[in-house]
Scaffold this active site. Structure first.
Site, PDB file in Angstrom:
ATOM      1  N   PRO A 146     -24.410 -42.377  50.694  1.00 54.85           N
ATOM      2  CA  PRO A 146     -25.618 -42.032  51.287  1.00 54.85           C
ATOM      3  C   PRO A 146     -26.584 -40.803  51.444  1.00 54.85           C
ATOM      4  CG  PRO A 146     -24.182 -43.877  52.575  1.00 54.85           C
ATOM      5  CD  PRO A 146     -23.371 -43.274  51.692  1.00 54.85           C
ATOM      6  N   CYS A 147     -27.501 -40.361  51.335  1.00 54.83           N
ATOM      7  CA  CYS A 147     -27.782 -39.218  51.342  1.00 54.83           C
ATOM      8  C   CYS A 147     -28.722 -39.331  52.586  1.00 54.83           C
ATOM      9  CB  CYS A 147     -28.480 -38.358  49.893  1.00 54.83           C
ATOM     10  SG  CYS A 147     -29.831 -39.462  49.813  1.00 54.83           S
TER      11      CYS A 147
END
Ligand SMILES: C[S@@+](CC[C@H](N)C(=O)[O-])C[C@H]1O[C@@H](n2cnc3c(N)ncnc32)[C@H](O)[C@@H]1O
Length: 423
Positions: A146-147
């Site tokens: 996840p960014c």
């Protein structure tokens, strides 16, 4: 001497018209619940059977001899779809989101989908167990942790614990020693905290013996009708010197695939009042571009093409916005009350789409006064039409927006394949 033919009592005649009692293991019931539609167990079993029969007809070989891929933080699996299309054998996708896993499983041939929380690093042992039981040697580990913590779009917190999720990939690499690791993220990660985030990722993999290369790739250069940049870390387990050959762009600004070429054959949905999730539609025309032809090559109907209801005021305003512009192009008296810089953005028919996000209602179709459907966004992301998304509409938008465009994944995967073949 063995005789040909079926054993007595196993032919079609012996089961036709009969009712059977079959024992289903608890673990299979869990899988049935998770992956197959139906209001009752019988209906789910029937869907499961249909699915199996369809797969046989697709004649997808179990690619025992091709390079194996494990997809961590798989989401719907855009990145690994690219690897699949480049001839890799995707064996497993891992995520903690049920809807995304259902989509992954339904669209990745023989690959399994596993629900794990990768915050808990001891869960990584389950991946080894899975591969050991199936006697699979892993060649390539891919993943898009996840960014949000890294992203320019989200709140950038150095201590955001989601930043630490990538270390599940490091742990997995340590345990399984794949020849190649591919970690994908937003480009902002490369300059974050004055480059410290990037360096930490590189150092972590280097300490395991991986030679690391990093590059930002621009999706339109690889045939994706969308402005999207993504950073790729590629690690190669080698003692010698090696520079990874990132894919060379094959399109430039003069011949990028545009929005019209991407979606103009899909039904406009003008006047459509049917918002039900599972409706399947006919195409409204023959393919009008090579891109549409490619997207439709395994599909005869349109899934995930459901309109969104907008307020009359929004419809009126978006109709006043010229192609390629946003609310700032409205007369001054209509410009108030918008929160985002990109509010009321109308795509330009002759340009690639803006970056597809996880479902904000700020980007509109170039021609119709509505936001693009999940299928239209999937086209902008280069998912073919036979790649079907599951979950509610919000979950589907999220899966599409989170994904690496399969065509971009495929361009990268071809380079990884070349590397492995030259080993
Ligand atoms: C950016 S998306 C990955 C998209 C994917 N690479 C693709 O191409 O479709 C990140 C994924 O990480 C998953 N995720 C977030 N936290 C997780 C956790 N703790 N354990 C497992 N998966 C997680 C999310 O559900 C999401 O699907």
């Amino acid at each position: 001497m063995s005789r040909g033919g079926k054993r007595p009592g196993t032919g079609r005649k012996s089961i036709e018209g009969k009712e059977y009692r079959i024992k289903i293991e608890d673990s299979q019931i869990e899988q049935l619940e998770l992956f197959f539609e139906g209001n009752t167990v019988s209906e789910k079993i029937r869907t499961c059977l249909d699915y199996g029969i369809k797969k046989i007809h697709e004649k997808q070989p179990i690619m025992k001899d091709s390079y194996t891929v494990l997809d961590l933080f798989s989401g719907a699996g855009g990145l690994s779809k690219g690897f699949m299309d480049a001839g890799f054998n995707v064996v497993l996708g891992v995520d903690f989101d049920d809807a995304a896993l259902k989509t992954f499983k339904a669209n990745h041939g023989h690959a399994e989908a596993m629900k794990l929380d990768l915050f808990n690093h001891s869960n990584v042992n389950k991946l080894k167990e899975f591969l050991d039981i199936k006697d699979i040697k892993l060649d390539v580990l891919v993943g898009g942790p996840p960014c949000q913590g890294f992203s320019l779009a989200g709140k950038r917190e150095e201590l955001d614990e989601r930043n630490l999720l990538y270390s599940a990939m490091v742990k997995t690499a340590e345990l399984l020693k794949p020849k190649v690791v591919v970690l994908e993220n937003v480009p902002g990660l490369l300059t974050l905290y004055k480059g410290k985030a990037k360096q930490q990722i590189i150092n972590d993999f280097k300490s395991l013996g991986y030679k690391m290369d990093v590059q930002v790739l621009y999706a339109p250069n690889y045939g994706v009708p969308q402005i999207r940049k993504r950073a790729f870390f590629v690690g190669i387990l080698t003692e010698g010197e090696y520079n990874f050959n990132f894919p060379i762009p094959y399109l430039d600004e003069n011949n990028y695939i545009n929005c019209e070429q991407a979606v103009s054959d899909l039904p406009s949905l003008a006047g459509c009042e049917d918002y039900s999730l599972n409706v399947v539609r006919d195409y409204s025309s023959k393919p009008k571009s090579d891109y549409q032809q490619m997207m439709r090559s395994n599909s005869i109907e349109v899934y995930n093409h459901i309109p969104t209801r907008h307020e009359e005021k929004t419809i009126k305003l978006i109709s006043m916005v010229p192609e390629g512009k946003n609310y700032k192009a409205l007369p001054p008296e209509f410009q108030t009350g918008f929160k985002y810089n990109e509010s009321l953005t109308r795509y330009h028919s002759k340009k690639p789409s803006r970056t597809i996000d996880t479902g904000h209602r700020t980007h509109f179709h170039y021609k119709w006064p509505r936001i693009p459907t999940v299928r239209e966004n999937a086209r902008f992301q280069s998912f073919p039409d036979d790649f079907i998304f599951y979950g509610n509409k919000q979950q589907q938008y999220k899966q599409v927006g989170n994904a690496v465009p399969p065509l971009l994944g495929k361009a990268l995967a071809k380079q990884v394949k070349e590397l492995l073949e030259n080993e």
